[in-house]
Enzyme design. Structure first.
Site, PDB file in Angstrom:
ATOM      1  N   PHE A  13       4.982 -25.036  -5.209  1.00  0.00           N
ATOM      2  CA  PHE A  13       3.954 -24.322  -6.100  1.00  0.00           C
ATOM      3  C   PHE A  13       4.426 -23.682  -7.363  1.00  0.00           C
ATOM      4  O   PHE A  13       5.536 -22.921  -7.118  1.00  0.00           O
ATOM      5  CB  PHE A  13       3.406 -22.899  -5.144  1.00  0.00           C
ATOM      6  CG  PHE A  13       2.316 -22.117  -5.800  1.00  0.00           C
ATOM      7  CD1 PHE A  13       1.160 -22.523  -6.742  1.00  0.00           C
ATOM      8  CD2 PHE A  13       2.558 -20.608  -6.046  1.00  0.00           C
ATOM      9  CE1 PHE A  13       0.292 -21.592  -7.184  1.00  0.00           C
ATOM     10  CE2 PHE A  13       1.834 -19.827  -6.861  1.00  0.00           C
ATOM     11  CZ  PHE A  13       0.737 -20.513  -7.487  1.00  0.00           C
ATOM     12  N   GLY A  14       3.890 -23.702  -8.541  1.00  0.00           N
ATOM     13  CA  GLY A  14       4.474 -23.338  -9.589  1.00  0.00           C
ATOM     14  C   GLY A  14       3.336 -22.344 -10.359  1.00  0.00           C
ATOM     15  O   GLY A  14       2.212 -22.553 -10.302  1.00  0.00           O
ATOM     16  N   TYR A  15       3.799 -21.122 -10.643  1.00  0.00           N
ATOM     17  CA  TYR A  15       2.964 -20.092 -11.280  1.00  0.00           C
ATOM     18  C   TYR A  15       3.308 -19.623 -12.671  1.00  0.00           C
ATOM     19  O   TYR A  15       2.647 -18.733 -13.212  1.00  0.00           O
ATOM     20  CB  TYR A  15       2.980 -18.865 -10.264  1.00  0.00           C
ATOM     21  CG  TYR A  15       4.385 -18.244 -10.052  1.00  0.00           C
ATOM     22  CD1 TYR A  15       4.720 -17.182 -10.748  1.00  0.00           C
ATOM     23  CD2 TYR A  15       4.895 -18.706  -8.968  1.00  0.00           C
ATOM     24  CE1 TYR A  15       5.892 -16.654 -10.547  1.00  0.00           C
ATOM     25  CE2 TYR A  15       6.334 -18.178  -8.758  1.00  0.00           C
ATOM     26  CZ  TYR A  15       6.391 -17.172  -9.456  1.00  0.00           C
ATOM     27  OH  TYR A  15       7.831 -16.496  -9.144  1.00  0.00           O
ATOM     28  N   GLY A  16       4.369 -20.041 -12.941  1.00  0.00           N
ATOM     29  CA  GLY A  16       5.065 -19.690 -14.136  1.00  0.00           C
ATOM     30  C   GLY A  16       5.019 -21.030 -15.134  1.00  0.00           C
ATOM     31  O   GLY A  16       4.067 -21.610 -15.388  1.00  0.00           O
ATOM     32  N   SER A  17       6.352 -21.177 -15.561  1.00  0.00           N
ATOM     33  CA  SER A  17       6.475 -22.543 -16.596  1.00  0.00           C
ATOM     34  C   SER A  17       6.479 -23.792 -15.862  1.00  0.00           C
ATOM     35  O   SER A  17       6.056 -24.914 -16.453  1.00  0.00           O
ATOM     36  CB  SER A  17       7.939 -22.224 -17.333  1.00  0.00           C
ATOM     37  OG  SER A  17       9.002 -22.571 -16.223  1.00  0.00           O
ATOM     38  N   GLU A 104      15.882 -22.159 -11.484  1.00  0.00           N
ATOM     39  CA  GLU A 104      15.442 -20.662 -10.781  1.00  0.00           C
ATOM     40  C   GLU A 104      16.522 -20.088 -10.144  1.00  0.00           C
ATOM     41  O   GLU A 104      16.257 -19.092  -9.411  1.00  0.00           O
ATOM     42  CB  GLU A 104      14.302 -21.158  -9.877  1.00  0.00           C
ATOM     43  CG  GLU A 104      13.295 -22.129  -9.964  1.00  0.00           C
ATOM     44  CD  GLU A 104      12.166 -21.773 -11.059  1.00  0.00           C
ATOM     45  OE1 GLU A 104      12.401 -20.480 -11.544  1.00  0.00           O
ATOM     46  OE2 GLU A 104      11.724 -22.554 -11.812  1.00  0.00           O
TER      47      GLU A 104
END
Length: 277
Positions: A13-17, A104
């Site tokens: 799951f990606g919520y930023g870049s 990350e």
């Protein structure tokens, strides 16, 4: 901690870049959301959008139950944290995990959370085909409040000014912010984030003020240069008693006006480039 999805499927799951800069080797990209979290620009970035000497700010997820105990100037947050789930090709999972651990590494740790695909997805498209079991169990990188890079609640205006000034190996901090705003707006009519939108507007206002101030400084400098030229130019008296500045002053002035025109043209071209980039 929940199991790591099914052994033959790895979802991230990606919520930023990660929304607009996806990981390598994915074969599915599905928009949707997770619940139980709040997205905030409360993570310092020393390796991407800042430096160890001047860290930038990037997003992390905060447990909603923890966030509710804090005093946040942005005192509301959507129930859904929108983002994108990626399925990684099975034989590339180990490679992608190594890549993500490097990307990350600055304060983020691995967690797992259920992901809910957005309604209306075209399931006939191989890129957005849904698995049989929903919601999707996804891995997510989170900078928790106990990591050294977590900065916590900040005044929105000071945070916006900090983001405007910051830059790191991955580029300008404000480009990260505006990139996230644009990426969220493109996911769904309801995928916007007030925290992100407000910071974006504040940074745009800071940028506009800096531009206006910069033009004012250029104009002031030009006036001072003209005064110096007038003071240094000799004055001649004609037979009829009238006085005039020497031709040297006029040559300086003509050259100076030409120089000003070139500068203005350059600024206009730069602004036009920014608008179309």
């Amino acid at each position: 901690m929940p199991a790591e999805a099914e052994a033959d499927e790895f979802w991230l799951f990606g919520y930023g870049s990660l929304i607009w800069k996806p990981p390598p080797h994915f074969d599915r990209r599905i928009p949707g959301w997770v619940t139980g979290y709040v997205r905030r620009f409360w993570q310092a970035s020393e390796d991407h959008r800042g430096t160890p000497e001047a860290p930038g700010r990037v997003v992390t997820l905060i447990s909603r139950s923890y966030w509710e105990q804090l005093t946040d100037h942005h005192d509301s947050a959507p129930e859904k944290v929108w983002g994108v789930a990626y399925r990684i090709i099975p034989d590339r999972v180990a490679e992608v995990k190594d890549y993500l651990d490097i990307r990350e590494i600055n304060g983020y740790t691995i967690h797992y959370t259920p992901f809910h695909p957005a309604p209306g997805i075209n399931t006939n498209d191989p890129l957005t085909a849904l698995p049989e079991k929903l919601p999707i169990q996804t891995l997510v990188y989170i900078g928790t409040p106990d990591n050294e890079q977590f900065v916590g609640p900040q005044d929105p205006q000071k945070l916006a000014e900090h983001i405007y000034r910051s830059e790191g190996p991955s580029g300008l901090n404000r480009d990260y912010l505006w990139g996230l705003e644009k990426a969220l707006d493109e996911l769904s009519p309801e995928s916007g984030d007030e925290h992100v939108t407000d910071l974006s507007n504040r940074v745009r206002a800071v940028a506009a003020a800096e531009t206006t101030e910069g033009k004012g400084m250029v104009a002031s400098q030009t006036d001072r240069e003209k005064q110096i030229l007038r003071a240094q130019s000799p004055v001649t008296v004609s037979p009829d008693g009238s006085s005039s500045s020497s031709s040297l002053e006029h040559r300086h002035a003509n050259h100076h006006h030409h120089h000003e025109f070139q500068k203005v043209s350059s600024i206009d071209e730069q602004e036009e480039t920014e608008k179309t980039s």
